[in-house]
Design an enzyme around this catalytic site. Structure first.
Site, short mmCIF file in Angstrom:
data_model
loop_
_atom_site.label_atom_id
_atom_site.label_comp_id
_atom_site.label_asym_id
_atom_site.label_seq_id
_atom_site.Cartn_x
_atom_site.Cartn_y
_atom_site.Cartn_z
N LYS A 89 3.30 4.09 -5.26
CA LYS A 89 3.00 3.24 -4.09
C LYS A 89 1.75 3.74 -3.35
CE LYS A 89 7.71 1.50 -3.48
NZ LYS A 89 8.50 2.30 -4.44
O1 S5P Z 1 10.81 -2.93 -2.78
C1 S5P Z 1 11.09 -2.03 -3.53
C2 S5P Z 1 10.16 -1.54 -4.44
C3 S5P Z 1 10.54 -0.53 -5.32
S1 S5P Z 1 9.41 -0.07 -6.55
N1 S5P Z 1 12.33 -1.52 -3.54
C4 S5P Z 1 12.72 -0.51 -4.38
O2 S5P Z 1 13.89 -0.11 -4.34
N2 S5P Z 1 11.80 0.03 -5.27
C5 S5P Z 1 12.16 1.17 -6.16
O3 S5P Z 1 13.19 0.74 -7.05
C6 S5P Z 1 12.71 2.40 -5.43
O4 S5P Z 1 11.66 3.31 -5.16
C7 S5P Z 1 13.73 2.97 -6.41
O5 S5P Z 1 13.10 3.87 -7.32
C8 S5P Z 1 14.18 1.75 -7.22
C9 S5P Z 1 15.52 1.16 -6.79
O6 S5P Z 1 16.57 2.05 -6.98
P1 S5P Z 1 18.11 1.61 -6.79
O7 S5P Z 1 18.86 2.91 -6.94
O8 S5P Z 1 18.26 1.04 -5.44
O9 S5P Z 1 18.42 0.63 -7.90
#
Ligand code: S5P
Length: 265
Positions: A92
Site C-alpha cells: 500500500k
Molecule cells: O481494503 C482492503 C484492502 C486489502 S489489500 N482490505 C483488506 O483487508 N486488505 C487486505 O486483505 C488486508 O491487508 C489483509 O491482508 C487481507 C484481508 O485479510 P482477512 O483476514 O480479513 O481475510
C-alpha cells in the site's frame, strides 16, 4: 483452455501477468489469493505447503514478519514460484513517485521478488511510474493494483474518489487492476461497470462467514464477489486461522471457481 473459462476478461485483458494469473487460476480451478498474514517464516512455509495447491496467487505483508531475513525470504519466494503463484506484496505505497521508487528497494528490496504491489493514488498518478521505475531498476516487470475501494468500515474512499482512481488507472499500462471491496457486492458491481473488462479487480473482505470481522473489517460472500465482477478473492483469516487451512483453502477455491463458471455461462 483459460480463454474459455474467463470469457470477455481473457479477450480484453491482454497484459502478460493478467494472462499468467488467469492461466494459473484455470489450471488450479481457483480464484483464491491467500493473504498470508502469519508472523513467522515457519508459519508462512506451513501455509504454503498446506494451501498451495488451492491457490492462484499469494499476497504478503513482508514487514509484519518477526523473524524475516533475506535468505529465508528468497527460499520462500522460490517455493511460491514452484507452486506457480504470482507474489503480491500488499505494501500500500502512497508517497510521491521518486520516494515510492526508492521504497521498492531498501531492506526488503520488494522490486526484486514481487510481481504485484498495491498503491493508493492519493498522491497522484506519478506513484505508478515510480513503482514501475523500481521494477525497471532491476530489469523486472510488475503490475500495480490501485486501491479503488476498501473493505474496512468508515474508510474515506468514497464513490467520487473511486471514480477518479478508475479514470486514471484504467488507461495506464503500469496498472494491473484495482482493489475492490468484497463486503459490498453492489459497490463492486458499480466498480466493475466503470472499470470495464480490460483490467483485473481483486477483492479482500470476503469470507464464507459473512459479517463483521476484527477491528472494523467487514466480510461478504466469495460467490457474490465473483458474480459482481471480481476476478480474484483475497482471503486471509478464513484460511490461515482455520483449524484445517488446507480444507478451508479448498472450500474457497471451490466457491470462487464455481462462481466464475456461473458468471461466464
Ligand atoms: O481494503 C482492503 C484492502 C486489502 S489489500 N482490505 C483488506 O483487508 N486488505 C487486505 O486483505 C488486508 O491487508 C489483509 O491482508 C487481507 C484481508 O485479510 P482477512 O483476514 O480479513 O481475510
Amino acid at each position: 483452455m483459460a480463454s474459455e473459462y474467463w470469457g470477455e476478461r481473457w479477450s480484453a485483458c491482454e497484459q502478460k501477468m493478467a494472462r499468467q494469473f488467469m492461466e494459473t487460476a484455470a489450471r488450479k480451478q481457483s480464484l483464491v489469493c491467500l493473504a498470508a498474514d502469519r508472523r513467522t517464516m515457519a508459519g508462512l512455509f506451513e501455509l504454503l505447503e498446506l494451501a498451495g495447491e488451492s491457490l492462484a496467487a499469494l499476497k504478503t505483508h513482508v514487514d509484519l514478519i518477526d523473524d524475516w531475513s533475506p535468505a529465508v525470504w528468497a527460499d520462500f519466494c522460490a517455493a511460491a514460484r514452484a507452486a506457480d503463484l504470482l507474489i503480491f506484496e500488499d505494501r500500500k505505497f502512497a508517497d510521491i513517485g521518486k520516494i515510492s521508487r526508492d521504497q521498492m528497494a531498501g531492506v526488503y528490496d520488494i522490486r526484486s521478488w514481487s510481481d504485484l504491489v498495491t498503491a493508493h493514488l492519493i498522491s497522484g498518478p506519478d506513484i505508478v511510474d515510480g513503482l514501475q521505475a523500481g521494477w525497471s531498476d532491476v530489469d523486472r516487470e510488475g503490475g500495480v493494483l490501485l486501491l479503488a475501494q476498501m473493505s474496512s468500515r468508515g474508510n474515506l474512499l468514497d464513490s467520487n474518489y473511486t471514480k477518479k482512481v478508475v479514470d486514471i488507472g484504467k488507461n495506464h499500462p503500469g496498472v494491473f487492476g484495482f482493489i475492490g471491496n468484497g463486503s459490498r457486492p453492489s459497490e463492486l458491481a458499480e466498480l466493475r461497470s466503470s472499470v470495464g473488462s480490460a483490467k483485473m479487480i481483486w477483492t479482500p473482505g470476503v469470507n464464507l462467514s459473512v459479517g463483521d470481522g476484527e477491528m472494523g473489517q467487514r466480510y461478504g460472500s466469495p460467490r457474490e464477489a465473483v458474480l459482481s465482477g471480481s476476478d480474484c478473492i483475497i482471503v486471509g483469516s478464513g484460511i490461515h486461522r482455520a483449524e484445517d487451512p488446507a480444507a478451508a483453502a479448498h472450500e474457497y477455491a471451490k466457491a470462487s471457481w464455481g462462481a466464475l463458471l456461473e458468471r461466464v455461462s
